[in-house]
Design a protein around this motif. Structure first.
Motif, mmCIF file in Angstrom:
data_model
loop_
_atom_site.group_PDB
_atom_site.id
_atom_site.type_symbol
_atom_site.label_atom_id
_atom_site.label_comp_id
_atom_site.label_asym_id
_atom_site.label_seq_id
_atom_site.Cartn_x
_atom_site.Cartn_y
_atom_site.Cartn_z
ATOM 1 N N PHE A 151 1.072 4.051 -0.947
ATOM 2 C CA PHE A 151 1.915 3.887 -2.167
ATOM 3 C C PHE A 151 2.756 2.320 -1.909
ATOM 4 O O PHE A 151 3.144 1.576 -3.148
ATOM 5 C CB PHE A 151 2.802 4.736 -2.776
ATOM 6 N N GLU A 152 3.205 2.327 -1.011
ATOM 7 C CA GLU A 152 4.242 1.071 -0.539
ATOM 8 C C GLU A 152 3.371 -0.415 -0.702
ATOM 9 O O GLU A 152 3.432 -1.305 -1.338
ATOM 10 C CB GLU A 152 4.813 1.124 0.963
ATOM 11 N N LYS A 153 2.083 -0.152 -0.044
ATOM 12 C CA LYS A 153 1.233 -1.223 -0.048
ATOM 13 C C LYS A 153 0.571 -1.538 -1.651
ATOM 14 O O LYS A 153 0.825 -2.733 -2.096
ATOM 15 C CB LYS A 153 -0.220 -0.988 0.838
ATOM 16 N N ALA A 154 0.370 -0.380 -2.263
ATOM 17 C CA ALA A 154 0.149 -0.432 -3.655
ATOM 18 C C ALA A 154 1.229 -1.059 -4.824
ATOM 19 O O ALA A 154 0.781 -1.798 -5.574
ATOM 20 C CB ALA A 154 -0.347 0.952 -4.039
ATOM 21 N N SER A 155 2.345 -0.748 -4.283
ATOM 22 C CA SER A 155 3.412 -1.530 -4.944
ATOM 23 C C SER A 155 3.430 -2.803 -4.927
ATOM 24 O O SER A 155 3.963 -3.496 -5.974
ATOM 25 C CB SER A 155 4.754 -0.636 -4.659
ATOM 26 N N ASP A 156 3.030 -3.358 -3.980
ATOM 27 C CA ASP A 156 2.989 -4.809 -3.823
ATOM 28 C C ASP A 156 1.651 -5.359 -3.998
ATOM 29 O O ASP A 156 1.642 -6.539 -4.672
ATOM 30 C CB ASP A 156 3.425 -5.211 -2.468
ATOM 31 N N ASN A 157 0.538 -4.849 -3.736
ATOM 32 C CA ASN A 157 -0.883 -5.287 -3.550
ATOM 33 C C ASN A 157 -1.940 -5.037 -4.873
ATOM 34 O O ASN A 157 -3.041 -5.810 -5.066
ATOM 35 C CB ASN A 157 -1.442 -5.246 -2.260
ATOM 36 N N VAL A 158 -1.702 -3.896 -5.553
ATOM 37 C CA VAL A 158 -2.301 -3.598 -6.634
ATOM 38 C C VAL A 158 -2.308 -4.522 -7.685
ATOM 39 O O VAL A 158 -1.074 -4.919 -8.131
ATOM 40 C CB VAL A 158 -2.429 -1.911 -6.901
ATOM 41 N N THR A 159 -3.363 -5.109 -8.139
ATOM 42 C CA THR A 159 -3.298 -6.091 -9.293
ATOM 43 C C THR A 159 -3.125 -5.581 -10.542
ATOM 44 O O THR A 159 -2.704 -6.214 -11.529
ATOM 45 C CB THR A 159 -4.546 -6.875 -9.429
ATOM 46 N N TRP A 166 3.177 2.591 -11.862
ATOM 47 C CA TRP A 166 2.925 4.039 -11.564
ATOM 48 C C TRP A 166 3.380 4.087 -9.963
ATOM 49 O O TRP A 166 4.057 5.047 -9.791
ATOM 50 C CB TRP A 166 1.704 4.625 -11.874
ATOM 51 N N ALA A 167 2.718 3.434 -9.183
ATOM 52 C CA ALA A 167 2.930 3.473 -7.539
ATOM 53 C C ALA A 167 4.623 3.343 -7.469
ATOM 54 O O ALA A 167 5.076 4.215 -6.668
ATOM 55 C CB ALA A 167 1.910 2.737 -6.694
ATOM 56 N N ARG A 168 5.156 2.481 -7.878
ATOM 57 C CA ARG A 168 6.551 2.059 -7.605
ATOM 58 C C ARG A 168 7.292 3.195 -7.991
ATOM 59 O O ARG A 168 8.299 3.724 -7.461
ATOM 60 C CB ARG A 168 7.017 0.977 -8.328
ATOM 61 N N ASN A 169 6.976 3.969 -9.321
ATOM 62 C CA ASN A 169 7.830 5.064 -9.924
ATOM 63 C C ASN A 169 7.755 6.204 -9.217
ATOM 64 O O ASN A 169 8.559 6.947 -9.169
ATOM 65 C CB ASN A 169 7.470 5.099 -11.306
ATOM 66 N N THR A 170 6.607 6.528 -8.544
ATOM 67 C CA THR A 170 6.197 7.668 -7.941
ATOM 68 C C THR A 170 6.637 7.574 -6.502
ATOM 69 O O THR A 170 6.817 8.791 -5.829
ATOM 70 C CB THR A 170 4.748 7.945 -8.020
ATOM 71 N N LEU A 171 6.793 6.542 -5.741
ATOM 72 C CA LEU A 171 7.216 6.298 -4.454
ATOM 73 C C LEU A 171 8.678 7.017 -3.883
ATOM 74 O O LEU A 171 8.642 7.552 -3.020
ATOM 75 C CB LEU A 171 7.373 4.749 -4.061
#
Length: 190
Positions: A151-159, A166-171
Motif C-alpha cells: 500500500f505504501e508503494k501504491a500510494s506513490d506509484n499507482v497511476t 484509496w490506498a493512502r486513506n486505507t494505509l
C-alpha cells in the motif's frame, strides 16, 4: 421577508424561462452524443499496475475477512478473537470501498478466495487453542507487513488517482492492524 421571497421567485422564473427557451430556440445547443463515444470519453481504461494492485488488495482483504471470522470462532485468547472481529469489520469496509471504486474504474475484482487460500483456511480450522492463536497472529503480522509495504508503494506509484487515494486513506488502518498484531504476538509469548 415577503420581498425576498418575491424577488427569489421572480429570479427563479426568469432563469427557468431562459433555460427552457434557449434549447427551444437553438436545438443545436445540446448535440446528441453517440453513447459508445460518450462511454469511451468518460471511462478510460485503468493501467495494468493499477488494476493489479486492486486485484491483489481485494484478494488480501477477502482473506483477512475469512481468517478474521475463523479467529472469532476458533481463537482461545480474547485478544485474538477481538482482533478477528476488527479484521472482519475493517477489511469488509475497505473491500466495499474498493468494489465501488473498481466498478467505477471498470476493474474486475475476484469474487472469491483462491483454491490455495481456501485450502489454507481449511487446514487452519483444524488447529485449536494456543496453536491456532499463534499461527493466526504470526500470519497477521507477516501478512500486514507485506500489505503495508504494498500500500505504501501504491500510494506513490499507482497511476490511477482513485486507487492511489484509496490506498493512502486505507494505509493508516493497515498500519494500526500491523501494530496490534505485533503487540498480540508479543503478549502470546508470555
Amino acid at each position: 421577508m415577503k420581498k425576498l421571497l418575491i424577488v427569489s421567485a421572480t429570479f427563479l422564473a426568469v432563469w427557468m424561462a431562459q433555460s427552457c427557451g434557449d434549447s427551444a430556440k437553438n436545438p443545436q445547443s445540446e448535440k446528441p452524443v453517440d453513447s459508445a463515444q460518450n462511454i469511451n470519453e468518460t471511462v478510460k481504461p485503468v493501467d495494468e499496475k493499477s488494476s493489479q494492485f486492486a486485484v491483489d488488495a481485494a484478494n488480501a482483504g477477502m482473506k483477512e475477512v475469512a481468517l478474521g471470522k475463523l479467529a472469532q470462532e476458533k481463537g482461545q485468547s480474547e485478544r485474538v478473537k477481538a482482533f478477528g472481529t476488527l479484521m472482519v469489520n475493517d477489511h469488509t469496509k475497505a473491500g466495499d470501498e474498493l468494489k465501488a471504486l473498481a466498478l467505477k474504474e471498470n476493474i474486475t475484482l475476484p469474487g472469491e478466495l483462491s483454491t490455495e487460500d481456501k485450502k489454507h483456511i481449511e487446514d487452519m480450522s483444524k488447529k485449536t487453542g494456543k496453536d491456532f492463536d499463534k499461527h493466526y497472529i504470526d500470519m497477521m503480522v507477516d501478512g500486514h507487513d507485506k500489505v503495508v509495504s504494498e500500500f505504501e508503494k501504491a500510494s506513490d506509484n499507482v497511476t490511477d488517482e482513485g486507487l492511489k487515494t484509496w490506498a493512502r486513506n486505507t494505509l493508516p488502518t493497515l498500519k494500526a492492524h500491523q501494530d496490534s498484531a505485533k503487540a498480540i504476538k508479543d503478549g502470546l509469548k508470555k
